[in-house]
Design an enzyme around this catalytic site. Structure first.
Site, PDB file in Angstrom:
ATOM      1  N   SER A 169       0.880  -1.355   0.069  1.00  0.00           N
ATOM      2  CA  SER A 169       0.080  -0.110   0.009  1.00  0.00           C
ATOM      3  C   SER A 169       0.878   1.364  -0.039  1.00  0.00           C
ATOM      4  O   SER A 169       1.800   1.521  -0.938  1.00  0.00           O
ATOM      5  CB  SER A 169      -0.814  -0.073   1.285  1.00  0.00           C
ATOM      6  OG  SER A 169      -2.083   0.819   0.848  1.00  0.00           O
ATOM      7  N   ASP A 374      -8.346  -6.945  -4.918  1.00  0.00           N
ATOM      8  CA  ASP A 374      -7.871  -5.433  -4.247  1.00  0.00           C
ATOM      9  C   ASP A 374      -8.755  -4.304  -5.146  1.00  0.00           C
ATOM     10  O   ASP A 374      -8.756  -4.134  -6.302  1.00  0.00           O
ATOM     11  CB  ASP A 374      -6.582  -5.162  -4.062  1.00  0.00           C
ATOM     12  CG  ASP A 374      -6.336  -3.896  -3.361  1.00  0.00           C
ATOM     13  OD1 ASP A 374      -7.207  -3.385  -2.426  1.00  0.00           O
ATOM     14  OD2 ASP A 374      -4.951  -3.238  -3.760  1.00  0.00           O
ATOM     15  N   HIS A 431      -5.689  -6.636  -1.022  1.00  0.00           N
ATOM     16  CA  HIS A 431      -5.035  -5.770  -0.670  1.00  0.00           C
ATOM     17  C   HIS A 431      -3.677  -6.140   0.072  1.00  0.00           C
ATOM     18  O   HIS A 431      -2.574  -5.936  -0.246  1.00  0.00           O
ATOM     19  CB  HIS A 431      -5.396  -4.513   0.042  1.00  0.00           C
ATOM     20  CG  HIS A 431      -4.614  -3.214   0.004  1.00  0.00           C
ATOM     21  ND1 HIS A 431      -4.317  -2.518  -0.918  1.00  0.00           N
ATOM     22  CD2 HIS A 431      -4.288  -2.386   1.047  1.00  0.00           C
ATOM     23  CE1 HIS A 431      -3.654  -1.445  -0.749  1.00  0.00           C
ATOM     24  NE2 HIS A 431      -3.463  -1.580   0.818  1.00  0.00           N
TER      25      HIS A 431
END
Length: 451
Positions: A169, A374, A431
């Site tokens: 991320s 994601d 994610h």
């Protein structure tokens, strides 16, 4: 659960009365523990005046010995997400939040270095408000100070070990700039380190490309209809316009508004894994009665991953085990300030930094990996900026090959590679790729580490 393990305090502190000096890069209260489950080490590094960064190292227990397997630095996202907490206990460390062994820990293949970065994240802390990092350049400088302390003072035995930076991320945005800074530090002789590669997972490299593909991704997966797609595209284009105008804080606010619209139109899609319905309902709970836009964003982007079980673990048994956490420091207590201080840098892209890493350092493996499920950093958006890089024309022509989950025997992802750049598509993962597809992720690691 009580953790029993023999302890040895390594005296690397300087100054009188047991208090560390404030020389930048000084290692504060380094602890090294050895026991039946292996060897661990942790310490603080004073990276700037009033800025103290915490790291936690696990030595690999691979049969070949830690000297003969890679060392992986893991960087969490947020910004403000704790590597020593979430990455360690929720994703890839040796134990889960219940302190039970994890079958898919990366320690089977590498030593792991978790760093609470930027300062103020997790156990890291600042003594004054102006010590928080406000941009990626400050984050990079702080990490270079920590890595110099680690490789040159605390653990020179790792200087020749293959070193990789893995990230998730917003951690990928930081990893790109840190990698560039580390290469320069190695070239200047400041740090001795066998830096082999950087891997950016579901990373916030080009925010505009992520936001602009939310609508098409949701529409393709039947999560919105055509009117819903058009609504999301209108808000996404407002975000893009503010980015194009360089109005970074306004762009962050509009990005938040676009997220709210997505939740409304989809009736609560989970941004981190579109198959895990109900996650966004938890996130909404964190946003109630919060008037500040930045505070709402923090409670959407970071707080859900530092919920009660993990918070109790880190501020209870783990804190007791570590012994060096100052009494006035609470794990995660400054994380919201970390997020807020970086709000002006949040929407700025670093795709050009990744492009330069590939072009300027041909001896460095540059890896991008993306979880199929994601939304917040969807694969469509990631491919958008990847296909604008200098290497893209030849990369696109390369053959994509499958890799197989050793447990199930089924295809668990795909790999495409050109020169020193690789892209991994990881199936069945959102994610948090290591948490969602642990065995497939280990297969990816084996491919990355192989000659």
């Amino acid at each position: 659960m009580e953790i029993l393990i023999a302890a040895v305090l390594l005296s690397l502190c300087t100054g009188s009365g047991g208090h560390p000096s404030h020389q930048y890069g000084n290692i504060e209260n380094r602890m090294k523990y050895s026991g039946s489950e292996g060897t661990e080490e942790w310490a603080y590094v004073n990276v700037r005046h009033s800025a103290h960064m915490f790291y936690w190292l696990y030595y690999s227990m691979a049969p070949a010995g830690f000297h003969n397997v890679p060392l992986v630095l893991w960087l969490q996202g947020g910004p403000g997400g704790s590597s020593t907490g979430f990455g360690n206990f929720e994703e890839l460390g040796p134990l889960d939040v219940s302190l039970k062994p994890r079958n898919t820990t990366w320690l089977s293949l590498a030593s792991l270095l978790f760093v609470d970065n930027p300062v103020g994240t997790g156990y890291s802390y600042v003594d004054r408000d102006d010590a928080y990092a406000t941009n990626n350049d400050m984050i990079t400088r702080d990490m270079i100070v920590l890595l110099e302390a680690f490789f040159m003072k605390a653990d020179p035995q790792f200087q020749k070990v293959p070193f990789y930076i893995f990230s998730e991320s917003y951690g990928g945005k930081m990893a790109a700039s840190i990698s560039s800074g580390l290469k320069m530090a190695i070239q200047s002789g400041q740090i001795k380190c066998n830096f082999k590669g950087v891997a950016m997972g579901d990373s916030w490299i080009s925010p505009v490309d992520s936001v602009m593909t939310w609508g098409p991704y949701l529409y393709t997966n039947s999560l919105v209809d055509l009117p819903g797609l058009e609504q999301i595209n209108v808000d996404a284009n407002k975000t893009k316009q503010l980015i194009d105008e360089g109005k970074w804080k306004d762009a962050t606010d509009q990005w938040s508004a676009t997220e709210d619209l997505v939740e409304s139109v989809t009736h609560g899609v989970n941004f981190y894994n579109i198959l895990k319905w109900g996650g966004s309902e938890i996130q909404k709970g964190y946003k109630k009665n919060i008037s500040s836009k930045l505070a709402r964003l923090f409670h959407l982007m970071v707080a859900p991953f530092e919920q009660d079980d993990l918070d109790k673990l880190m501020n209870g048994p783990i804190r007791q085990k570590l012994k060096i956490i100052p009494e006035n420091v609470q794990w995660g207590g400054q994380s919201e300030n970390v997020f807020t201080k970086l709000s002006g840098d949040f929407m700025k892209p670093v795709a050009n930094v990744v492009d330069q890493l590939i072009s300027n350092y041909t001896d460095l493996d540059v890896i991008v990996y993306s979880g199929q499920l994601d939304l917040i950093v969807d694969t469509l958006g990631t491919e958008k900026w990847v296909h604008r890089m200098k290497i893209a024309p030849e990369f696109i022509k390369s053959t994509r090959v499958p890799f197989v989950d050793p447990v199930s025997g089924f295809v668990t992802g795909y790999l495409k590679k050109k020169d020193n750049f690789s892209f991994y598509w990881v199936l069945g993962a959102g994610h948090m790729v290591p948490a969602d597809n642990g065995s497939g992720c280990l297969m990816m690691l084996k491919l990355i580490f192989s000659p």
